[in-house]
Design an enzyme around this catalytic site. Sequence first.
Site, PDB file in Angstrom:
ATOM      1  CD  GLU A  40      -2.600   1.198   2.663  1.00  0.00           C
ATOM      2  OE1 GLU A  40      -3.033   0.124   3.143  1.00  0.00           O
ATOM      3  OE2 GLU A  40      -2.771   2.300   3.216  1.00  0.00           O
ATOM      4  NE  ARG A  44      -0.267   8.355   5.429  1.00  0.00           N
ATOM      5  CZ  ARG A  44       0.024   7.496   6.360  1.00  0.00           C
ATOM      6  NH1 ARG A  44       1.057   7.680   7.149  1.00  0.00           N
ATOM      7  NH2 ARG A  44      -0.693   6.417   6.506  1.00  0.00           N
ATOM      8  CB  THR A  68      -3.323   8.190   2.865  1.00  0.00           C
ATOM      9  OG1 THR A  68      -2.489   7.306   3.631  1.00  0.00           O
ATOM     10  CG2 THR A  68      -3.686   9.361   3.765  1.00  0.00           C
ATOM     11  CE  LYS A 128      -5.940   2.595   7.514  1.00  0.00           C
ATOM     12  NZ  LYS A 128      -4.770   2.999   6.723  1.00  0.00           N
TER      13      LYS A 128
HETATM   14  C1  3PG Z   1      -1.989   4.131   8.051  1.00  0.00           C
HETATM   15  O1  3PG Z   1      -2.321   5.162   7.504  1.00  0.00           O
HETATM   16  O2  3PG Z   1      -2.267   3.045   7.567  1.00  0.00           O
HETATM   17  C2  3PG Z   1      -1.329   4.230   9.373  1.00  0.00           C
HETATM   18  O3  3PG Z   1      -0.927   5.533   9.636  1.00  0.00           O
HETATM   19  C3  3PG Z   1      -0.211   3.303   9.598  1.00  0.00           C
HETATM   20  O4  3PG Z   1      -0.025   3.307  10.969  1.00  0.00           O
HETATM   21  P1  3PG Z   1       1.353   2.867  11.630  1.00  0.00           P
HETATM   22  O5  3PG Z   1       2.372   3.896  11.191  1.00  0.00           O
HETATM   23  O6  3PG Z   1       1.111   2.905  13.106  1.00  0.00           O
HETATM   24  O7  3PG Z   1       1.686   1.496  11.120  1.00  0.00           O
END
Ligand code: 3PG
Length: 213
Positions: A40, A44, A68, A128
């Site tokens: 994934e 961002r 995201t 999710k």
């Molecule tokens: C996401 O957007 O999937 C999360 O911010 C990932 O979270 P993590 O950095 O705690 O794994």
Amino acid sequence: MDIAGTLGPAGIIPVIVIEDAAQAVPLARALVAGGLPVLEVTFRTRAAAAAISAIRHEVPEATVGAGTVLTVDQLYSAKKAGAAFCVAPGFDPAIMEEASSALMPFCPGVATASELSQALSAGAKTVKFFPAEAAGGVKMIKNLLGAFRFTGVRFMPTGGVNLANVEQYLAVPEVVACGGTWIVPKDALAAGDFAAIEKLAADAAALVRRIRS
Ligand code: 3PG
């Protein structure tokens, strides 16, 4: 379109925050070599679409999706780049509807019973669960299942999940896979340390195999 069939076999989905698209191919190759072929790439950073496109074209062993995804523009940017699926941290009915029209498998994010209810009404089958640890962790998923089990909903917990706690999530039958950034640490990626990333992927993949065997 549901994405459980895409996410499930991998068990753990590396959530990638990439600044330099030139690193996408070696990064994807390291993750695939470690045993995690479903990736994934989050929207961002400005490099996201180029990174997805590079992986799609140059690493055919990987299945790359976009994360995201907060806007319809990002959804179409992900589609144009060749993303196989899209994931969002929250539930936005307009984006879900657009994803359905665009035939893009889409996984909306939920953290509460109301959001889950709305996501299911909009046609989601896999959601999710975000931010998993902060929103109540495994206990919250089990509580939600108490009310929603009959719907057949599946979860992808992400947010605060790591090698130390992922096992408890994967032990829940309705958890299709877990996502996390821990497999691609910022420092390792900045340093181009793909061997370290491959090792983290291999440790995660070994855990999935052990739990599921
Ligand atoms: C996401 O957007 O999937 C999360 O911010 C990932 O979270 P993590 O950095 O705690 O794994």
